[in-house]
Every structure is written in structure tokens, then in C-alpha cells.
Design an enzyme around this catalytic site. Structure first.
Site, PDB file in Angstrom:
ATOM      1  CG  ASP A   1       4.072  -4.315   0.902  1.00 17.07           C
ATOM      2  OD1 ASP A   1       4.706  -4.711  -0.095  1.00 17.07           O
ATOM      3  OD2 ASP A   1       3.424  -5.074   1.650  1.00 17.07           O
TER       4      ASP A   1
ATOM      5  CB  VAL B   1      -7.670 -10.883   5.973  1.00 14.53           C
ATOM      6  CG1 VAL B   1      -8.701  -9.766   5.982  1.00 14.53           C
ATOM      7  CG2 VAL B   1      -6.265 -10.305   5.924  1.00 14.53           C
TER       8      VAL B   1
ATOM      9  CE  LYS C   1      -3.095  -7.969   7.091  1.00 17.92           C
ATOM     10  NZ  LYS C   1      -2.304  -6.936   6.449  1.00 17.92           N
TER      11      LYS C   1
HETATM   12  P1  ATP Z   1       1.050  -8.872   2.785  1.00 22.54           P
HETATM   13  O1  ATP Z   1       1.041  -9.552   4.102  1.00 22.54           O
HETATM   14  O2  ATP Z   1       2.408  -8.718   2.222  1.00 22.54           O
HETATM   15  O3  ATP Z   1       0.271  -7.582   2.789  1.00 22.54           O
HETATM   16  P2  ATP Z   1      -1.177  -9.812   1.265  1.00 22.54           P
HETATM   17  O4  ATP Z   1      -1.546  -8.421   0.870  1.00 22.54           O
HETATM   18  O5  ATP Z   1      -1.328 -10.862   0.229  1.00 22.54           O
HETATM   19  O6  ATP Z   1       0.308  -9.853   1.755  1.00 22.54           O
HETATM   20  P3  ATP Z   1      -3.044  -9.540   3.478  1.00 22.54           P
HETATM   21  O7  ATP Z   1      -2.866  -8.074   3.474  1.00 22.54           O
HETATM   22  O8  ATP Z   1      -3.007 -10.211   4.790  1.00 22.54           O
HETATM   23  O9  ATP Z   1      -1.989 -10.262   2.551  1.00 22.54           O
HETATM   24  O10 ATP Z   1      -4.424  -9.853   2.787  1.00 22.54           O
HETATM   25  C1  ATP Z   1      -4.782 -11.160   2.440  1.00 22.54           C
HETATM   26  C2  ATP Z   1      -6.019 -11.167   1.576  1.00 22.54           C
HETATM   27  O11 ATP Z   1      -7.166 -10.849   2.354  1.00 22.54           O
HETATM   28  C3  ATP Z   1      -6.029 -10.121   0.478  1.00 22.54           C
HETATM   29  O12 ATP Z   1      -5.363 -10.574  -0.672  1.00 22.54           O
HETATM   30  C4  ATP Z   1      -7.516  -9.930   0.225  1.00 22.54           C
HETATM   31  O13 ATP Z   1      -7.988 -10.950  -0.628  1.00 22.54           O
HETATM   32  C5  ATP Z   1      -8.110 -10.140   1.594  1.00 22.54           C
HETATM   33  N1  ATP Z   1      -8.402  -8.859   2.266  1.00 22.54           N
HETATM   34  C6  ATP Z   1      -7.546  -8.125   3.002  1.00 22.54           C
HETATM   35  N2  ATP Z   1      -8.144  -7.021   3.479  1.00 22.54           N
HETATM   36  C7  ATP Z   1      -9.418  -7.050   3.029  1.00 22.54           C
HETATM   37  C8  ATP Z   1     -10.564  -6.183   3.184  1.00 22.54           C
HETATM   38  N3  ATP Z   1     -10.498  -5.054   3.901  1.00 22.54           N
HETATM   39  N4  ATP Z   1     -11.711  -6.537   2.594  1.00 22.54           N
HETATM   40  C9  ATP Z   1     -11.776  -7.675   1.869  1.00 22.54           C
HETATM   41  N5  ATP Z   1     -10.763  -8.532   1.687  1.00 22.54           N
HETATM   42  C10 ATP Z   1      -9.581  -8.233   2.259  1.00 22.54           C
HETATM   43 MG    MG Z   2      -1.884  -7.006   2.071  1.00 25.20          MG
END
Ligand code: ATP
Ligand code: MG
Length: 642
Positions: A132, A23, A38
């Protein structure tokens, strides 16, 4: 990637990485605002299922407009790069907040919980199940507003085809509802369960079923009730336990049916409950707490706007934390000094000052950050260690340097043993048994049963007779040095963690729920011994033909003087769980703890004294070379040696 322009988004920083991709923070050049982008990783790109999932995530999220849900702006497909564009939330994920603070105060946790329920309740009303929910998918912006992210694997309940039905297990296991564990279709009530787990984690600092193996976690979701928080923390009323209890019901009939039902109970809580009576012991501390962190609704004349209330609570919380932190610092410095200076401290029937003084520990880096679960040295220079996610590392220079020789199975590996310099075995999750005949250059994989984790493998002195123990009371025996493994009938259906033999005939197995099994016929038949504890017995080791020690996950130590015929508890003042027990060829005993403790005994395990390992990570396994050097594997991927 940073600095690159994709479509009309200029990438400015990495925000984080998850299962599907990275992300990024990016600047929308057209609308001149920051967004979160993302981007699907290559692994996902090669999988059409993931792409479909990803596109669906964008589509689904865009349908939802709610102050507690991160808005999705759109979807970008540029030159082979696929990305989802969403609001950039400046704030902190709940996962990070819990980690940073250790745990949250009740008032803060309730405020977050309410907002999650409002957002998810809204999504449910639109026919979406999140699937999730977990702290990393919840972000709290700088105004304290909770935003739920990643309806990534959510699926409109109106949609008839489910990509997730293809056998791909989706969602994080710690937060997974019993019906998801059983691979049934999740409903809104599955989200309620995951919210309940997340709320519990906010209050305690860790999820209720945070165990080592996937198997244990899944079993717990299906069968276990989490410990009641009110019995451990004076600031948590029993009503909160009741609410958690209803959210975490195993059956849908007994669980909250809707988010609004869940919310109503929380609202009632605000009406009815003030802090429980101050405990005499902590009178002073509790009094100030009771003043600042009242969770009862403010009296009308004393009504504050929500924002300033939150700020007020947060300030109070920070002040309490600062004082707590200062107190803890002073306490730990003094007690650390106490530990080091008072060499005789330990536990057992007698104290023997100075016995542990001979050991000095140093930490050696390894090429992995995955938990190392087992270590074994074949000779003075060659050693192996295995761990989570298929990690196998090897040294040929007495532990000075380690190379990764991990297989790509990705499965957690729990134990490694070698019977000669070339021939070795590793056992692990999903019934995996790996064997090598060329010193780890190549591994043959045999799967006993994918539903059964295998925890321990041992060979008796002849190197031909060996045993593997694992989940569901599994005991496997070999009589041909590990070429073939034959299941031995066992009366137990429990997780069996460890096995040790006093002599060729008499052996003992330790396991879940206080299980102790004993054999007197070389492991052909096993009988269950009297239970001395309800907690799990993580490891057993005989130091000689008579004396053995069993250590437990709640810090218990059991000792036998008669080859395992009888066991009795010896006094342990360990605060954390004990993980491993081992006796060296020279009779010195070692017990390793979950917080980096090494206890040493020089009197046949009668008393144990603490030796400072310098590590705060769980110490998982210990081995000794012929020249008496000790190596210890740790949960943070390091290796400790003397
Ligand atoms: P999963 O793939 O199982 O969802 P995850 O939630 O740890 O695992 P991501 O959803 O890819 O992984 O998000 C990774 C990180 O990016 C998040 O933990 C957060 O810190 C950051 N992030 C994601 N979306 C946003 C957003 N819209 N604004 C700010 N930070 C974000
Ligand atoms: Mg996530």
C-alpha cells in the site's frame, strides 16, 4: 478522546484519520516520550478480519528496523480499545507536501524516491511486501528524512495464510499495480510499481491515472502508458521517463526486479545528467534554475554534506516558488480582471461581446462534500443531485436548502433523471441502476453488471424511450419508461460517456478515445463515426434538430450542423478539460469546465464566451427549471445557480 489515558498513553491531539482508524499523538507516561497511537475504529472492531490485520500490522512493523521505516513500539489492548503504538514523526506526509507545493522539483523528488527505495528494499530483503505504498503513507520528518508508514496491509511473503485473499480489495486504487488490479498476489515488484506511481505524482502533482471512475483507473493500470513528463517539462530529462517507464511496466518480466536495480538507475542518472538545454523562450528563468537545481553530482572540490545540499536545494526551490507565486498572482489578477472586463472574450468563429453578461452566479451549500456528478430539476421547486459515495441530495424549495437522502450503497453515482415528480432513476458505478416511484423516499436497486460503470441516462420527450450508456460499449434501451432495460448491440468496446438525440430517430453517443456512435433508427443500431480526436469526449448535447455540440476532456469542442452526420472542431482556447454541454429550452448553450468555467453561447454554439462562476471546482452537470432557472452541480459538493 483527547485528554484520555489509554493504557499508559495520554492522548494529546489528533494527527489524522485513515481507513482503519484515527491516529493520535499521545504521551507515553512510562517512558516519557511522545508516540503516535493508531486506534482501530468501531467499524473495524466489528470485523475480525480487520483486527487480525491490525495486529499483524503491529507485529510486522516491529520486525523492521531501518532509518526509512517508522518504528513500531508495540501494541495496546485496553478495555476494548485496540491500538498500535509507533514512533511519533514530526513532519509532513508526502501527500501533504505535494499538495502544498503543487509538485516537487526533480532534485527533491529524487532524494525522496531514493530513501523510499532504501526502506522498501530493506523490507523486501526481510520478506515483507508493503502492498500500500502511496504518498499518505510516507512522512518526511523535520530533518528531511523519509519514513515509510503502514506496513498495515503488508504480509510477510513467508506467511502462508493471507487475510487479504478473502476478496477484500486492499490498497488505494491510484497506486495499485496491474497484478493487484487483477486480484493476483502482490510481490515486491508490486511495491516497485506503486513507488513509480508515487514518484510520477511527485513530479507532476498528480498520479498518472487520476481519473474519475475506479473502472477507468483500473483499465489504465492494465493498458495505458502515462504521458511522458519530459515532453511537457523542460527540467525533466528523457532518462527520468525511461526510469519511470521501467518501474511502471505492466508485466513483471519487464519491470525492475528489485529496488536496488531501480536505485542503480537513479544513481547513474546523478552521474550522467545535467539539466537539458535551456529553452530559448524561458532563457532567463531556466538559466537561474540550471544553476540552482543541478541534479548532476557535485564536483569533488565542491562537495557538500547531504543535509546542507538538501537545505540549499530547498532554499533555492522556495525562492523560485516565491517569485513564481508572485508572478502568478500578478498574472492571474490581471487576467481575471481581463476576463471580467472584456465580456466578449471566449472562443469560436466570432466574438459576441456581452452575451454572457446576463448571468450572475451564486454558490449554494449542500449537505455533502462529496463530488456531485449530476443534477436534475423536476419542476420549479423540486430538484435532485447525486454524486460520489452514494450521495443523493434533494431540494423542495427551489434549491435554497438541500437534504441528504443518499442511499447507503456507497457507490459513486453518475447521473440522475426524473420522468415525473415521483418517478426517477440514478445510474452509477458497478452497473447500478436505482429507481424511485415516491420522489426519492425509497430506491429500488438493480445491478446490470458489477464490472460496468453506467455514466448517463436520458429519456426522449415521450418519457417512455430511454437510454443508458456506460463502460465496455454498453448501451441499454427502455421502451417502457424504465421498467425494463434491454442491451443494444454496439460495435464499440469503449467507455461511452454521454448520449443525446437530435430528434426521435437520430442520436449520437460520445466516449473514450474520440468515440462517436450514431443511430438513425431510434437507437436500435449504432455505427461508429470518423474519429476526430484521440482524447475522450465527455458530453454531447443537441440544441435543436440539427445543431449539436460535443465537448472533450482536453478542451475540444466539436460541432455538427446536420443532426450529427458530420462533426467539425471549433476553436477552443480552454486550458482545462470540458465536462458538460447543455442547451436550454430557449437555445442558450452552456459548457462547463473542470476548473469552474462556464462558457455561454447565444449563437447556436458557434462561439462561446466565459462567464465567471466564482468556482474553481469542476462543474459536472447542469439543469434548467421550467421558469428558466439554471442549477449546476460541482465537484466539491456545492451547487451553483443564477
Ligand atoms: P490508510 O488507512 O489507507 O493507510 P492513511 O495513510 O491516509 O490511509 P493513516 O495511516 O491512518 O491513514 O494515517 C492518517 C494520518 O495520520 C497520516 O496521513 C499522517 O498525517 C498521520 N500519521 C500516521 N502515522 C503517523 C506517525 N507515526 N507520526 C505522525 N503522524 C502520523
Ligand atoms: Mg496510512
Amino acid at each position: 478522546m483527547v485528554g484520555k489515558i489509554i493504557d499508559n498513553y495520554k492522548i494529546s491531539a489528533i494527527l489524522g484519520e485513515g481507513g482503519m482508524g484515527i491516529v493520535y499523538k499521545a504521551f507515553d507516561l512510562r517512558l516519557e516520550r511522545f508516540v503516535a497511537l493508531k486506534i482501530l475504529n468501531e467499524k473495524s472492531l466489528t470485523n475480525p478480519n480487520y483486527i487480525a490485520r491490525f495486529k499483524r500490522e503491529a507485529k510486522n512493523q516491529a520486525k523492521l528496523t531501518h532509518p526509512n521505516i517508522v518504528p513500531v513500539y508495540g501494541f495496546t489492548e485496553d478495555d476494548g480499545t485496540i491500538g498500535i503504538v509507533m514512533e511519533y514523526v514530526e513532519g509532513e506526509t508526502l501527500e501533504h507536501l505535494i499538495k502544498r507545493k503543487g509538485h516537487l522539483e526533480l532534485a527533491e523528488a529524487l532524494s525522496i524516491l531514493k530513501q523510499i527505495l532504501l526502506g522498501i528494499g530493506y523490507a523486501h530483503s526481510k520478506g515483507f511486501v508493503h502492498r500500500d505504498i502511496k504518498p499518505s503513507n510516507i512522512i518526511i520528518n523535520n530533518e528531511g528524512v523519509v519514513k515509510i508508514m503502514d506496513f498495515g496491509i503488508s504480509k510477510s511473503v513467508n506467511e502462508s495464510t493471507a487475510i487479504t485473499k478473502t476478496g477484500v480489495k486492499i490498497g488505494t486504487i491510484l497506486y495499485m499495480s496491474p497484478e493487484q488490479v487483477r486480484a493476483q498476489e502482490p510481490t515486491g515488484q508490486s511495491d516497485i510499481y506503486s513507488i513509480g506511481i508515487s514518484f510520477y505524482e511527485m513530479l507532476l502533482g498528480k498520479a498518472p491515472f487520476d481519473y474519475e471512475s475506479e473502472y477507468e483507473i483500473m483499465e489504465a493500470h492494465l493498458k495505458k502508458n502515462p504521458i511522458k513528463l519530459s515532453t511537457h517539462f523542460s527540467d525533466i530529462p528523457a532518462e527520468v521517463d525511461n526510469i519511470i517507464g521501467r518501474a511502471l511496466q505492466k508485466t513483471l518480466e519487464r519491470r525492475y526486479k528489485t529496488c536496488s536495480e531501480f536505485l542503480a538507475d537513479i544513481e547513474n542518472l546523478h552521474d550522467d545528467i545535467t539539466l537539458p538545454p535551456v529553452q530559448k523562450k524561458n532563457k532567463k528563468k531556466e538559466k537561474s534554475k540550471a544553476k540552482t537545481v543541478t541534479i548532476g553530482r557535485e564536483k569533488p572540490e565542491n562537495k557538500r554534506p547531504l543535509k546542507s545540499k538538501i537545505r540549499f536545494y530547498l532554499t533555492a526551490f522556495v525562492v523560485v516558488c516565491l517569485f513564481g507565486g508572485l508572478f502568478y498572482f500578478v498574472y492571474s489578477t490581471v487576467s481575471q480582471f481581463w476576463r471580467v472586463s472584456e465580456a466578449g472574450r471566449g472562443f469560436g468563429s466570432e466574438l459576441r461581446p456581452g452575451a454572457a453578461a446576463g448571468f450572475r452566479w451564486r454558490t449554494i451549500a449542500s449537505p455533502t462534500v462529496n463530488s456531485l456528478n449530476s443534477i436534475f430539476f423536476v419542476d420549479n421547486s423540486t430538484g435532485y443531485s447525486c454524486g460520489d459515495k452514494g450521495t443523493i441530495v434533494k431540494t423542495t424549495d427551489a434549491g435554497e436548502s438541500w437534504v441528504n437522502i443518499g442511499d447507503t450503497a456507497g457507490t459513486n453515482l453518475y447521473d440522475v433523471k426524473f420522468v415525473s415528480s415521483d418517478k426517477g432513476f440514478i445510474v452509477g458505478e458497478r452497473g447500478i441502476i436505482l429507481s424511485t416511484n415516491d420522489g426519492g423516499k425509497s430506491w429500488q436497486k438493480f445491478t446490470y453488471d458489477t464490472a460496468i460503470s453506467l455514466f448517463k441516462i436520458i429519456f426522449l420527450k415521450n418519457n417512455y424511450t430511454g437510454f443508458i450508456v456506460g463502460a465496455h460499449g454498453t448501451i441499454l434501451k427502455t421502451n417502457d419508461g424504465g421498467t425494463s432495460w434491454i442491451p443494444v448491440p454496439s460495435s464499440s468496446g469503449q467507455l461511452l460517456y454521454s448520449i443525446s438525440f437530435a430528434d426521435y430517430n437520430n442520436g449520437v453517443i460520445s466516449g473514450w478515445n474520440g468515440t462517436i456512435l450514431k443511430t438513425s433508427d431510434q437507437g436500435k443500431t449504432w455505427t461508429e463515426e470518423k474519429k476526430l480526436t484521440d482524447t475522450y469526449l465527455r458530453d454531447i448535447c443537441f440544441g435543436n434538430d440539427n445543431m449539436g455540440i460535443i465537448v472533450g476532456g482536453s478542451g475540444e469542442i466539436l460541432r455538427s450542423d446536420n443532426g450529427g452526420e458530420e462533426w467539425s472542431k471549433i476553436n477552443s482556447d480552454s486550458f482545462s478539460g470540458l465536462r458538460t454541454v447543455f442547451f436550454s429550452h430557449y437555445g442558450t448553450g452552456f459548457i462547463l469546465g473542470n476548473k469552474g468555467e462556464i462558457f455561454i453561447s447565444n449563437n447556436s454554439g458557434k462561439s462561446w464566451e466565459l462567464s465567471n462562476s466564482g468556482s474553481f471546482s469542476a462543474l459536472t452537470s447542469i439543469t434548467e427549471t421550467p421558469s428558466k432557472k439554471i442549477y449546476i452541480s460541482a465537484g466539491n459538493g456545492t451547487i451553483i445557480s443564477n
